[in-house]
Each structure stands twice: as C-alpha cells, then as structure tokens.
Design an enzyme around this catalytic site. Structure first.
Site, PDB file in Angstrom:
ATOM      1  N   CYS A   1      57.297  56.382  56.395  1.00 35.40           N
ATOM      2  CA  CYS A   1      56.244  55.372  56.481  1.00 35.40           C
ATOM      3  C   CYS A   1      54.975  55.888  55.795  1.00 35.40           C
ATOM      4  CB  CYS A   1      55.974  55.115  57.961  1.00 35.40           C
ATOM      5  SG  CYS A   1      54.628  53.998  58.299  1.00 35.40           S
TER       6      CYS A   1
ATOM      7  N   CYS B   1      54.314  51.357  49.924  1.00 37.09           N
ATOM      8  CA  CYS B   1      54.637  50.848  51.252  1.00 37.09           C
ATOM      9  C   CYS B   1      56.138  50.605  51.287  1.00 37.09           C
ATOM     10  CB  CYS B   1      53.881  49.540  51.516  1.00 37.09           C
ATOM     11  SG  CYS B   1      54.392  48.730  53.047  1.00 37.09           S
TER      12      CYS B   1
ATOM     13  N   HIS C   1      57.970  48.460  52.609  1.00 30.95           N
ATOM     14  CA  HIS C   1      58.497  47.095  52.523  1.00 30.95           C
ATOM     15  C   HIS C   1      58.463  46.507  51.120  1.00 30.95           C
ATOM     16  CE1 HIS C   1      58.134  47.353  56.801  1.00 30.95           C
ATOM     17  NE2 HIS C   1      58.453  46.083  57.005  1.00 30.95           N
TER      18      HIS C   1
ATOM     19  N   ASP D   1      60.196  55.562  60.561  1.00 25.14           N
ATOM     20  CA  ASP D   1      59.312  54.515  60.031  1.00 25.14           C
ATOM     21  C   ASP D   1      58.786  53.689  61.202  1.00 25.14           C
ATOM     22  OD1 ASP D   1      58.013  52.975  57.993  1.00 25.14           O
ATOM     23  OD2 ASP D   1      59.462  51.397  58.368  1.00 25.14           O
ATOM     24  N   SER D   2      57.728  52.945  60.933  1.00 26.39           N
ATOM     25  CA  SER D   2      57.195  52.044  61.943  1.00 26.39           C
ATOM     26  C   SER D   2      58.203  50.933  62.259  1.00 26.39           C
ATOM     27  CB  SER D   2      55.896  51.425  61.437  1.00 26.39           C
ATOM     28  OG  SER D   2      56.119  50.831  60.173  1.00 26.39           O
TER      29      SER D   2
ATOM     30  N   GLU E   1      58.926  40.926  56.673  1.00 25.72           N
ATOM     31  CA  GLU E   1      59.443  40.970  58.054  1.00 25.72           C
ATOM     32  C   GLU E   1      59.986  39.608  58.489  1.00 25.72           C
ATOM     33  OE1 GLU E   1      59.022  43.392  60.819  1.00 25.72           O
ATOM     34  OE2 GLU E   1      58.777  44.925  59.289  1.00 25.72           O
TER      35      GLU E   1
HETATM   36  N1  DGL Z   1      56.013  51.303  57.002  1.00 28.91           N
HETATM   37  C1  DGL Z   1      54.665  50.893  56.676  1.00 28.91           C
HETATM   38  C2  DGL Z   1      54.181  51.627  55.436  1.00 28.91           C
HETATM   39  O1  DGL Z   1      54.941  52.126  54.629  1.00 28.91           O
HETATM   40  C3  DGL Z   1      54.587  49.404  56.455  1.00 28.91           C
HETATM   41  C4  DGL Z   1      54.805  48.609  57.700  1.00 28.91           C
HETATM   42  C5  DGL Z   1      53.713  48.780  58.745  1.00 28.91           C
HETATM   43  O2  DGL Z   1      52.552  48.411  58.493  1.00 28.91           O
HETATM   44  O3  DGL Z   1      54.048  49.293  59.793  1.00 28.91           O
HETATM   45  O4  DGL Z   1      52.985  51.697  55.242  1.00 28.91           O
END
Ligand code: DGL
Length: 285
Positions: A81, A200, A202, A18-19, A166
């Site tokens: 992600c 997403c 989050h 993931d990011s 976050e």
């Molecule tokens: N992990 C990203 C997603 O699921 C969300 C966080 C980001 O923008 O890096 O799109």
C-alpha cells in the site's frame, strides 16, 4: 528404541499487506516473477480506505497488521500500500522493528519505485498520481530527489479513483470525468511531463482509461513489476532473509472484513479466483 526426528519446514510466507484489495495488483506481479515462495496476503478492508486517514491512524493500523504477520511466522513483510508505505513504514522500520522483531524486515513500495523512476523520463519531468495521503506525505518528491535530483516532480491527488475502482465503476463513463479532470490538473502544473506514475495500488485497473486521456508520448508506469523485480533483487542480496522464506508455492489470503465480499472483488485485482479467510482485528490487539 531410537528416536525418529521428522524435519518439517515451518511455514514462513512472505507477507503482503494492503489497506484492501489493491495490493493484489502488486502480489499478482510478485507471484508471476517469484512463484516458488509462499505468500500470505492481508487486506485491511474493514478500515479501508487509508488514503484520507491521518498519519497516526495509518501508522497504528499498519503496525497492528505487521505484528499479525509476524505472529503468523513471516520474516519479511511487504507494505504493498502506497499510503501505508508513505505514512507508516519509516517509523516501523526505525522505531518498532528494533524493539519487537530485530531479525524481521518490512519493506515498502516507494523506495523501489523512486530508485528507478528517473530512467523513464527524457524531459526530466514526471507526474505522480496518488491518494491524498500519499501526496500530503511528500514521500515521492523527497525520495526521488535522493536518486534523481534534477528531476521535476509534480503530484496530483486523485481521491475519487479508489472509490470508482472499489465500486466496480472504473470501466464505466462515470470514471471518464474524474480521470480527465485529474489528468488535466497535473498536466497544467507540469506541461512537459513525459512519465506518469500510478502511485496507488488501485490505479492499474484504470490504466486503459488513463492512457486514453494522456497526450501521445506520455508513458504510464505502474508499480507491480518494479516492486516484484526489486523484491527478487532484495532476496538475492539478503540470503539471511531469503533462506528463512518457505517455498511451497502457497498463497493464503486474509481480510479484516467479510471474506465473501473480499473474494468477489479480489478476482479483478488478482486476475484469478481468491478464497480468503477472516482476520479478527479485536483478537489481534
Ligand atoms: N492501497 C492504497 C494506496 O496504495 C489505496 C487505497 C486506500 O486509500 O486505502 O495508496
């Protein structure tokens, strides 16, 4: 003197990328459904968020991390992600894998979700809540049309939701404003939406707040369980990959940023304490 052969299974964990922290909400469900496998998690926190970055940037960052997973021995990597799945997965699968690792696999979170999302809706109208990048890629409407051509799909970018999570503000009053605003926007476009997808990593942390502001009867769907069930099914259908994955129930966590920060945040996403290590992006170039 006879030779003694000692057989040791090489660690071959399933990579989960993931990011940042968000993919831990997906890993949490995967571990719940498939606890026997080893998992290696990488959060690219040093370069997060990916949500507003260009296609090219997300692709290069994601590919670099996928190559790192391969160097650690992973045969299967899940892009947990949505933004990376939307902007990088196809190119990696079609252009890069055949050249760099033909026997390895990279999977995303969009395909398993779009395969079944239509089953949730009675009005045949669904809403996709996601980052700017995922919405701009149009991946969800395009993929959903392949499986459920009759479905009306409305998208809404919610760019403030990731920063709220976050910064640990997702339960506070500040979050109410943006949750209400974005839900109002999508419901104005799709008045008969009866299924809202949290597209997403989050957003599951905002689930209770989102539910508060949704009209009665609108279902809220998050991806963790869907992705975990789909992975179980994939492993069942692909014994050639499944047999490579090691099974010692180990979980190892890496972040491209400071491990202390990662560990402090990660618990709310993963639901249990996490002890991470640092992955040096420069050394992996
Ligand atoms: N992990 C990203 C997603 O699921 C969300 C966080 C980001 O923008 O890096 O799109």
């Amino acid at each position: 003197m006879g030779l003694i052969f000692v057989y040791m299974q090489q660690a071959n964990p399933i990579g989960v990328f993931d990011s940042g922290y968000g993919g831990l909400t997906v890993l949490r469900e995967i571990v719940r459904q498939l606890p026997e496998y080893d998992y290696l998690y990488l959060g690219d926190n040093a370069r997060a968020p990916y949500g507003n970055r260009s296609f090219d940037t997300v692709y290069h960052y994601t590919l670099q991390c996928v190559e790192w997973f391969f160097a650690q021995g992973c045969s299967l990597v899940i892009l947990a992600c949505n933004t990376a799945s939307a902007k990088a997965l196809r190119t990696i699968q079609q252009n890069d894998l055949p050249k760099i690792a033909p026997g390895k696999r990279v999977l995303g979170v969009i395909r398993p979700t779009t395969e079944i999302i239509g089953q949730f809706s009675e009005t045949q109208s669904i809403g996709i809540l996601a980052t700017n990048g995922t919405v701009a890629s149009n991946s969800y409407p395009v993929e959903i049309a392949k499986f459920f051509p009759q479905l009306r799909v409305y998208q809404q970018a919610c760019p403030m939701w990731v920063p709220l999570v976050e910064n640990n503000e997702h339960l506070g009053h500040g979050a109410d404003f943006f949750v209400k605003k974005n839900l109002r926007e999508i419901l104005e476009k799709g008045k008969d939406i009866d299924t809202m997808l949290l597209a997403c990593t989050h957003y599951p942390l905002l689930k209770d707040k989102i539910a508060e502001y949704l009209p009665v009867g609108v279902k809220l769907v998050s991806q963790g369980e869907i992705v975990a069930s789909s992975l179980a099914d994939y492993l069942h259908r692909h014994p050639e990959i499944e047999s490579l994955c090691s099974k010692n129930g180990q979980r190892v966590f890496y972040t491209t940023d400071a491990p202390e920060d990662f560990d402090n945040h990660a618990t709310i996403f993963f639901g249990e304490p996490v002890k991470s290590k640092h992955m040096d992006l420069d050394a992996s170039l």
